[in-house]
Scaffold this motif. Structure first.
Motif, short mmCIF file in Angstrom:
data_model
loop_
_atom_site.label_atom_id
_atom_site.label_comp_id
_atom_site.label_asym_id
_atom_site.label_seq_id
_atom_site.Cartn_x
_atom_site.Cartn_y
_atom_site.Cartn_z
N GLU A 277 21.23 6.87 19.11
CA GLU A 277 22.19 7.40 19.46
C GLU A 277 22.74 7.25 20.96
N THR A 278 23.83 7.27 21.27
CA THR A 278 24.28 7.01 22.65
C THR A 278 25.82 7.35 22.86
N GLY A 279 26.43 7.51 23.84
CA GLY A 279 27.89 7.79 24.01
C GLY A 279 28.17 8.81 24.69
N TRP A 280 29.49 8.89 25.11
CA TRP A 280 29.97 10.01 25.64
C TRP A 280 30.87 10.96 24.93
N ALA A 281 30.59 12.56 25.06
CA ALA A 281 31.57 13.30 24.28
C ALA A 281 32.98 13.68 25.38
N THR A 282 33.92 14.03 24.72
CA THR A 282 35.09 14.26 25.25
C THR A 282 35.22 15.88 26.08
N ASN A 283 34.54 16.73 25.17
CA ASN A 283 34.81 17.96 25.52
C ASN A 283 33.43 18.69 26.04
N VAL A 284 32.56 17.85 26.78
CA VAL A 284 31.29 18.42 27.59
C VAL A 284 31.63 18.23 28.99
N ASN A 285 31.17 19.08 29.72
CA ASN A 285 31.35 19.08 31.00
C ASN A 285 30.27 18.12 31.64
N PRO A 286 30.74 17.13 32.45
CA PRO A 286 31.88 17.03 32.87
C PRO A 286 32.42 16.10 31.80
N THR A 287 33.76 16.57 31.69
CA THR A 287 34.79 16.02 30.61
C THR A 287 35.32 14.54 30.88
N CYS A 288 35.68 13.85 29.91
CA CYS A 288 36.09 12.67 30.13
C CYS A 288 37.32 12.22 29.17
N THR A 289 38.12 11.31 29.50
CA THR A 289 39.09 11.02 28.46
C THR A 289 38.78 9.95 27.37
N GLU A 290 39.60 9.97 26.31
CA GLU A 290 39.21 8.92 25.53
C GLU A 290 39.44 7.50 25.94
N GLN A 291 40.36 7.23 26.72
CA GLN A 291 40.29 5.96 27.41
C GLN A 291 39.02 5.72 28.27
N GLU A 292 38.39 6.65 28.99
CA GLU A 292 37.49 6.34 29.73
C GLU A 292 36.28 6.22 29.00
N LYS A 293 36.04 6.99 27.77
CA LYS A 293 34.92 6.68 26.73
C LYS A 293 35.10 5.15 26.33
N ALA A 294 36.21 4.79 25.83
CA ALA A 294 36.12 3.56 25.31
C ALA A 294 36.00 2.48 26.48
N GLN A 295 36.32 2.56 27.73
CA GLN A 295 36.10 1.57 28.55
C GLN A 295 34.66 1.87 28.99
N TRP A 296 34.01 3.09 29.08
CA TRP A 296 32.57 2.92 29.44
C TRP A 296 31.69 2.40 28.38
N THR A 297 32.10 2.62 27.09
CA THR A 297 31.47 2.01 25.75
C THR A 297 31.45 0.57 25.96
N VAL A 298 32.41 0.08 26.34
CA VAL A 298 32.54 -1.62 26.18
C VAL A 298 31.46 -2.09 27.46
N SER A 299 31.68 -1.27 28.52
CA SER A 299 30.52 -1.58 29.51
C SER A 299 29.38 -1.65 29.06
N ALA A 300 28.77 -0.36 28.63
CA ALA A 300 27.62 -0.12 27.93
C ALA A 300 27.13 -1.15 27.04
N PHE A 301 27.95 -1.59 26.15
CA PHE A 301 27.48 -2.71 25.14
C PHE A 301 27.32 -3.96 25.87
N GLY A 302 28.10 -4.28 26.89
CA GLY A 302 27.86 -5.28 27.76
C GLY A 302 26.41 -5.33 28.20
N LEU A 303 26.06 -4.34 28.82
CA LEU A 303 24.62 -3.91 29.28
C LEU A 303 23.60 -4.55 28.44
N TRP A 304 23.75 -3.99 27.17
CA TRP A 304 22.67 -3.87 26.15
C TRP A 304 23.04 -5.44 25.49
N ARG A 305 23.70 -5.92 25.42
CA ARG A 305 24.23 -7.30 24.77
C ARG A 305 23.23 -8.33 25.31
#
Length: 148
Positions: free
Chosen positions: A63-91
């Motif tokens: 389990e990991t990731g960002w939720a759109t509708n939780v405070n603090p909120t984020c956009t779908e674009q931010e979720k996508a960018q941050w997820t790619v960065s996180a995968f780079g960290l774990w890779r």
């Protein structure tokens, strides 16, 4: 984990891998859903878990990731960018064998769709699961190649 070890001191000598919920968080146990650069302590939480059990085993981040509708909120674009960065960290960590973003969210945490993703968008769910499998298989092949 420490309580488990207090009760059964050898419990983690019997495991083959560790399942971790390494969510983006600025602190341990709180400060969730923050931007990637602030969430690295939580994204690397599995390392603290490995330190606690006192041995290095393969890790599945289940389990990991960002939720759109939780405070603090984020956009779908931010979720996508941050997820790619996180995968780079774990890779780059040979112990991490797979990562599964938390897609089956309840109404509080996510996109107000709950389990409907499986019913309404099975293709998207399957694509996400296949990406998880592909990441895991690529990590295993990389490890195998280095052992030869």
């Amino acid at each position: 984990m420490q309580i488990m070890m207090d009760v059964i001191p050898t419990i983690f000598e019997k495991v083959d891998f560790l399942a971790s919920h390494s969510y983006p968080a600025s602190n341990i146990g709180y400060g969730f859903n923050v931007p990637y650069d602030q969430g690295i302590p939580g994204l690397l939480y599995y390392q603290k878990e490995l330190d606690t059990i006192g041995r290095s085993v393969q890790v599945l981040i289940t389990e990991t990731g960002w939720a759109t509708n939780v405070n603090p909120t984020c956009t779908e674009q931010e979720k996508a960018q941050w997820t790619v960065s996180a995968f780079g960290l774990w890779r780059n960590d040979s112990r991490v064998m797979g990562v599964m973003p938390f897609m089956l969210q309840d109404a509080y945490w996510g996109d107000q769709i709950q389990w409907k993703l499986l019913i309404n968008k099975p293709k998207q769910f399957v694509q996400c699961f296949l990406r998880f499998l592909a990441f895991t298989i690529l990590k295993m092949l990389k490890k195998l190649a280095h052992s030869m």
